[in-house]
Motif scaffolding. Structure first.
Motif: not given
Lengths: 342, 280
Positions: A213-236
């Motif tokens: 559904x989404x164009x990009x994701x923001x990963x949050x953990x313990x109150x902080x953004x730990x990663x953001x961007x396209x899911x495929x890019x994060x995976x690779x």
């Protein structure tokens, strides 16, 4: 480059938790919250906000909607920085918020709920039926809230967020309680809205449901953004690839032999009983799968005359990505409790 | 100017909506017969010339009957405000509806006032109608109406006491975290002013050296009237007493006026202030 409708930089917020004592009955201490959040919501983009329970997703949503006032940081709407701590009405007109788990109950009806919100916004009430039709509640417009299903309740919450056609949509766990058909329809509605130029931020703790559904994701953990961007890019970037799953009606006794014979001894394999069937899980190599390797794996089972009845890639769960990004064990990443931040 | 008019129009519309929502509920179905029986029944009973009343209770004029009926207003209509308002904010907050409303481009002050007027008028309107009907009952029994000024005073004071209760109820409802605490706080404040206030007055009198063993002495009467100004029920009775010739607690009118203004504006202002600060 599409315009950023809303920009956050260095946003901090900590919940105030009552901590009464005899001499200080109204004492409050600083609790969990979010730290140093910076993000842009861009016109026409759907961004997934993903994180485990307690990551700070809802707090961030509430800050964006103006329901909470940040302790620190800057907020810009359409490039204009807000000076007042209380949100002016023009910024509220830009935002539609669908809170998590709104409990719709009582003898009121979807029509009355929307009518009230139309009135609050000083909008004419003659388009309510049409509006409810848009979210698929037209035929239920005059039914009592008690008689509506969970899915209908979610649609009503979405309708509330869409009133006034806001430029930014904040949807907190909107998929809760929706069946697969409704999810599909919901995804279509969101895509349409994004095509109209709306910026959409959609939170979930289930990565799989957001993926398409989404164009990009923001990963949050313990109150902080730990990663953001396209899911495929994060995976690779973190070398996260799907595991292979093969299902057999019977146990494969010579599994190690099959793999070593075909030079696959470097692959990590695991066979386990799964109800009446047996599943073999093959961990992805660091560089990921190529089509040839997949074909060869299938071929070697066929040569052994053990034909799987199911052969597919396993979806990567949020916990695995969080584990890769944070460097924590899969077992620990979801259970770690946040320490009080100073 | 036109902006103010628009704001008032919006406030009127939202309050009307709130009244409509509150009115057609089970709570009102319970409340309506109570109001009718308590207020209508009391005025009918007290105005009956054959009724045997205690020696110190006088019901010789229509306004004296209305004054006695006011005790039943305090028991029924204020309880009605508790019934309607005890979860007025907490329910919306817990259901998530408040968050949706707070996201809308309208000031929280208007939303807060519409909530307040909604709770207040849902009970005040039927109470006023039943009170007017009670005046007809009194006429039927005594062949006399209270004077226009007495009627206005009764309606005005009754409306005010219900407004004070509505402010208090919504204020405590905004503090309540769940249904349990909403009920406890709502009913607790009602019990405080309706049942326990007499005890508080006597306790304070004893502490401050006023003889509380003889409630008919003038020193205690003056003391209790001063303490009563801090209770909505007490102030309501004091306002009505101002028109009674045979009861005088020697309280200056300016003190009553200040107490009335304070009760009208302070709780409602605190509620609106809190509503503006409320985290949804």
């Amino acid at each position: 480059m599409a315009e950023a409708l809303l920009e956050l930089s260095g946003i901090k917020y900590h919940h105030k938790i009552p901590s009464p004592s005899i001499f200080k009955p109204f004492n409050k201490i600083q609790g969990l919250g979010i730290n140093n959040i910076s993000l842009n919501l861009i016109s026409g983009n759907i961004i997934g906000l993903v994180g485990p329970n307690g990551a700070g997703k809802t707090t961030l949503m509430k800050l964006l909607a103006g329901l909470l006032i940040p302790d620190d940081g800057k907020i810009k709407f359409n490039g204009k920085e807000l000076e007042n701590i209380i949100r002016p009405n023009w910024t509220k007109k830009m935002i539609g918020m669908m809170p998590e788990n709104v409990h719709w109950y009582g003898s009121s009806t979807p029509f009355k709920v929307i009518e009230r919100l139309f009135t609050i916004r000083n909008m004419k009430n003659n388009k309510i039926e049409k509006f409810l039709d848009f979210v698929g509640l037209g035929i239920k417009a005059h039914d009592s809230l008690d008689s509506l299903s969970q899915g209908m309740h979610q649609r009503l919450s979405l309708a509330c967020a869409l009133i006034g056609s806001p430029d930014i949509l904040l949807l907190d766990e909107p998929m809760n309680g929706l069946d697969p058909v409704a999810r599909e329809a919901f995804a279509g509605v969101l895509r349409n809205l994004a095509n109209q130029g709306k910026a959409i931020l959609i939170s979930s703790h289930q990565l799989a449901e957001l993926e398409r559904m989404v164009d990009s994701v923001i990963l949050m953990h313990e109150g902080e953004i730990i990663e953001e961007g396209n899911l495929e890019e994060i995976r690779s970037k973190y070398g996260i690839h799907n595991d292979l799953i093969l299902k057999f009606p019977n146990e494969i006794k010579n599994l190690n032999e099959i793999f070593s014979k075909n030079k696959f001894e470097h692959l990590k394999i695991k066979q386990y009983e799964d109800g009446d069937t047996f599943t073999i899980k093959i961990k992805s190599p660091n560089e990921g799968w190529d089509i040839k390797t997949k074909q060869e794996i299938l071929e070697c089972f066929m040569l052994n005359k053990t034909i799987p009845f199911d052969f597919r890639s396993q979806k990567i769960e949020l916990v695995e990505i969080l584990s890769a990004v944070t460097g924590l064990d899969v077992d620990k990443v979801g259970m770690s409790l946040r320490e009080k931040k100073e | 100017m036109s902006n103010n008019f628009e704001t008032l129009k919006l406030l009127f519309k939202l309050s009307k909506m709130e009244i409509k929502n509150n009115f057609f509920t089970v709570r009102m179905m319970v409340l309506m017969p109570i109001l009718l029986l308590f207020i209508g029944g009391a005025s009918w009973g007290f105005s009956d010339q054959n009724a045997q009343l205690p020696a110190d209770v006088s019901a010789n004029t229509p306004f004296e009957v209305l004054f006695l009926t006011s005790v039943f207003v305090l028991f029924s209509a204020t309880l009605g405000v508790v019934l309607i308002g005890f979860d007025g904010i907490s329910r919306k907050k817990n259901s998530g509806l408040l968050a949706i409303e707070f996201c809308q481009p309208t000031s929280r002050t208007i939303l807060g006032f519409s909530q307040l007027f909604g709770v207040w008028l849902t009970v005040a309107l039927p109470t006023i109608i039943i009170s007017l009907f009670s005046i007809l009952l009194i006429y039927k029994q005594m062949s006399a109406f209270p004077s226009i000024s007495e009627t206005i005073l009764f309606i005005f004071a009754t409306s005010l006491v219900l407004l004070w209760y509505a402010s208090i109820q919504l204020l405590v409802s905004s503090i309540a975290k769940d249904v349990g605490s909403a009920v406890t706080l709502g009913v607790g404040t009602w019990l405080l002013f309706t049942m326990i206030w007499l005890l508080i007055t006597a306790l304070l009198a004893t502490i401050l050296g006023v003889d509380a063993t003889d409630t008919s002495n003038s020193q205690y009467a003056l003391f209790s009237s001063k303490v009563d100004m801090f209770s909505p029920n007490g102030l309501y009775q004091l306002l009505l007493e101002a028109k009674l010739e045979n009861i005088s607690r020697n309280l200056p009118m300016w003190q009553l006026t200040i107490a009335t203004i304070c009760w009208t504006f302070i709780p409602s202002s605190i509620f609106i202030w809190r509503f503006n600060k409320l985290a949804a």
